[in-house]
Design a protein around this motif. Structure first.
Motif, PDB file in Angstrom:
ATOM      1  N   THR A   1       1.412   4.179  -3.235  1.00 18.35           N
ATOM      2  CA  THR A   1       1.201   5.616  -3.132  1.00 18.35           C
ATOM      3  C   THR A   1       2.393   6.380  -3.687  1.00 18.35           C
ATOM      4  OG1 THR A   1       2.081   5.676  -0.883  1.00 18.35           O
ATOM      5  CG2 THR A   1      -0.306   5.419  -1.134  1.00 18.35           C
TER       6      THR A   1
ATOM      7  N   GLU B   1       0.827  -1.203   0.000  1.00 15.03           N
ATOM      8  CA  GLU B   1       0.000   0.000   0.000  1.00 15.03           C
ATOM      9  C   GLU B   1       0.865   1.258   0.000  1.00 15.03           C
ATOM     10  OE1 GLU B   1      -0.512  -2.509   2.307  1.00 15.03           O
ATOM     11  OE2 GLU B   1      -2.183  -3.398   1.226  1.00 15.03           O
ATOM     12  N   GLN B   2       1.945   1.235   0.771  1.00 13.09           N
ATOM     13  CA  GLN B   2       2.837   2.385   0.803  1.00 13.09           C
ATOM     14  C   GLN B   2       3.558   2.562  -0.526  1.00 13.09           C
ATOM     15  OE1 GLN B   2       5.261   1.286   4.124  1.00 13.09           O
ATOM     16  NE2 GLN B   2       4.088   2.522   5.564  1.00 13.09           N
TER      17      GLN B   2
END
Length: 97
Positions: free
Chosen positions: A46, A42-43
Motif C-alpha cells: 500500500t 500487504e502494508q
C-alpha cells in the motif's frame, strides 16, 4: 519522487514512535538485526506504488506517446495500423511511465 518523500516521512514517524516506546524499557536482545523494522507484504504494497502494465496508461500518457510517435513517419504509420503502444515500444523502447 513523491513516493520517496512519503517513505522517508513514514520511516521517521515509525522511528520516533518506536524510540519513545522503547526508551522507557530495556530491550531483551542486544542484536541490532532484531531491532529493524519489519513490515507485512500487504502494508508495504500500500505504501510502495506498483508499476503499471503498458495497457493501463491514462489518456494523458497515451497522448504524450502519440505526440512523440507522430514526429517519426514510420512510427506514425505503425501507430495507425498496430496501435500506439506497439509503435512506441518498437521505435523508442520501453515506456518509462
Amino acid at each position: 519522487m513523491k513516493t520517496v518523500a512519503i517513505l522517508v516521512l513514514c520511516s521517521l514517524a515509525v522511528i520516533c514512535l518506536t524510540s519513545d516506546a522503547s526508551s522507557g524499557s530495556q530491550l531483551a536482545s542486544d542484536n541490532p538485526a532484531q531491532e529493524g523494522l519489519i513490515v507485512e507484504r500487504e502494508q508495504a504494497s500500500t505504501v510502495v506504488r506498483q508499476k503499471r502494465a503498458p495497457g493501463e496508461l491514462s489518456l494523458t500518457q497515451l497522448e504524450s506517446l502519440r505526440e512523440v510517435c507522430e514526429a517519426h513517419l514510420a512510427c506514425e504509420h505503425m501507430m495507425d495500423t498496430d496501435g500506439i503502444i506497439t509503435a512506441y515500444t518498437t521505435y523508442y523502447g520501453p515506456i518509462v511511465f
